[in-house]
Enzyme design. Structure first.
Site, PDB file in Angstrom:
ATOM      1  N   GLU A   1      38.595  43.033  43.296  1.00 16.08           N
ATOM      2  CA  GLU A   1      38.682  43.034  44.529  1.00 16.08           C
ATOM      3  C   GLU A   1      38.405  44.316  45.532  1.00 16.08           C
ATOM      4  OE1 GLU A   1      41.076  42.165  42.720  1.00 16.08           O
ATOM      5  OE2 GLU A   1      41.505  40.121  42.962  1.00 16.08           O
TER       6      GLU A   1
ATOM      7  N   HIS B   1      45.339  44.977  37.174  1.00 14.67           N
ATOM      8  CA  HIS B   1      45.097  43.542  36.805  1.00 14.67           C
ATOM      9  C   HIS B   1      46.121  43.305  35.723  1.00 14.67           C
ATOM     10  CE1 HIS B   1      42.763  40.133  35.437  1.00 14.67           C
ATOM     11  NE2 HIS B   1      42.097  40.279  36.417  1.00 14.67           N
TER      12      HIS B   1
END
Length: 389
Positions: A327, A274
């Site tokens: 996700e 991320h």
């Protein structure tokens, strides 16, 4: 400090992609990447997801406070009544679905939102008061799930399912998608996911929406721009790709070889890493817990892949922490709840539209247009324009 070639404004060199650059103040929330924590206003976003309903958090983002029981019920009724599409928008959706059959519901949402804003007579936020702006965001956000599910079903050759006002935002979304009232556990799991993805700092789509709002454009224009940014695979398009990774690996005995090959080739492992978090993504942690409550082979395999990927990344890229992002387990949870993969990113949009709306309202209070500069690196001007040969 260099001066912009067109104005006397000093030009500041900043990191590529504006990473870490503060562009404004916000009271809506923050992401603390090193701590693995993010919040909506003064509350932990994960705690809100675990303890409150979607409509309550929507109220928090738009009105600035969590509602009491009476206001919560009233707000739920108010927003549920806004779910029905205007006739002219409903009539246009079959053509929109046909035209975007290869692109999917998210592409169709851009067209549908534009038409909705026009049909409702949305005016530039610069020209209307705060109450009118808020009403426009509520109207637009309430119909996004209706548009997305209708576009999906039309694309599948099915009739759209009309919204119900007696179901919560999440339960109604699943109902319109499948035509059946969802199991409470599935509705609550999706609701937690939706709450956890309402807002997340100045991500690409949120910033896009705010840039458009800074021009004074109407709410629909701001949301359409945000949807366009979300559609990119490096932003909102990864949940289904994370599941594609699990499919590509196939079986536990293939995990190590598959992951090592990709890491050594420099490929990105979808669902990991991320740009902000330097520790575990708190959204991923929560969604893993939801997935483990459901259990089953897919969950067991996902947990095993996560364990192997983190170990291999630690070995091959020492000193660089890479963990699952939202996700990875979002895809697992949505798969377990019966959502088709083509609806994973649209479902993300059905949540993030609330965060976009709150950011549009906040930006509309500032009359300063967002207008950065770029450094020119082309051929040295001026060069004489050649005559036609």
């Amino acid at each position: 400090m260099p001066i912009n070639g067109t104005t006397a404004t000093p030009v500041l060199d900043v990191p590529r992609g504006l990473a870490g650059v503060v562009v404004t103040d916000t009271a809506l929330g923050d992401v603390r990447g090193r701590e693995g924590f993010y919040h909506y206003r003064q509350y932990s976003a994960v705690e809100l997801a675990q303890t409150r309903g979607f409509e309550d958090v929507w109220h928090l983002m738009i009105h600035g406070e969590l509602p009491d029981a009476g206001r919560s019920e009233a707000f739920a009724r108010e927003t549920a009544a806004l779910r029905v599409l205007p006739d002219e928008v409903r009539a246009a959706l079959p053509a929109v679905a046909r035209a975007g059959s290869r692109s999917g519901p998210l592409a169709g949402l851009r067209t549908a939102l534009s038409l909705f804003g026009a049909s409702r007579g949305f005016r530039p936020v610069y020209d209307i008061d705060a109450d009118r702006r808020r009403a426009d965001t509520l109207a637009a956000a309430a119909v996004v799930p209706t548009m997305l599910t209708a576009l999906h079903r039309l694309g599948e050759g099915l009739d759209p399912v009309e919204p119900r006002t007696d179901l919560s935002y999440a339960a109604n979304y699943l109902y319109m998608l499948t035509g059946a009232v969802p199991e409470p556990a599935h509705a609550r799991a999706i609701e937690k996911y939706l709450i956890s993805t309402i807002d997340h700092g100045f991500n690409a789509s949120t910033f896009t929406g705010r840039v458009i709002a800074s021009t004074g454009a109407d709410v629909a224009a701001c949301l359409v721009g945000a949807v366009g940014a979300l559609s990119g695979p490096l932003h909102g398009g990864a949940p289904s790709r994370a599941l594609d990774t699990l499919d590509a690996i196939g079986t536990p005995d293939r995990i190590d070889a598959w992951i090592r090959e990709r890491v050594l080739a420099g490929d990105r492992i979808m669902g990991f890493g991320h740009p902000v978090y330097r520790t575990e993504d708190p959204r991923s942690r929560m969604l893993r817990g939801i997935a483990e409550q459901f259990g089953g082979p897919l969950v067991e395999f996902a947990v095993e892949v996560e364990r192997h990927v983190e170990a291999i990344l630690a070995e091959l890229k020492p000193g660089r922490e890479l963990h699952t992002n939202v996700e990875f387990y979002a895809g697992v949870v949505m798969e377990l709840c019966g959502l088709p993969r083509t609806m994973f990113t649209p479902t993300f949009a059905a949540a993030r539209v609330i965060g976009w709306s709150a950011n549009i309202l906040e930006q509309a209070q500032d009359s300063k247009i967002i207008r950065p500069a770029a450094r020119y690196v082309g051929a040295e001007p001026p060069v004489a324009v050649p005559l036609p040969q």
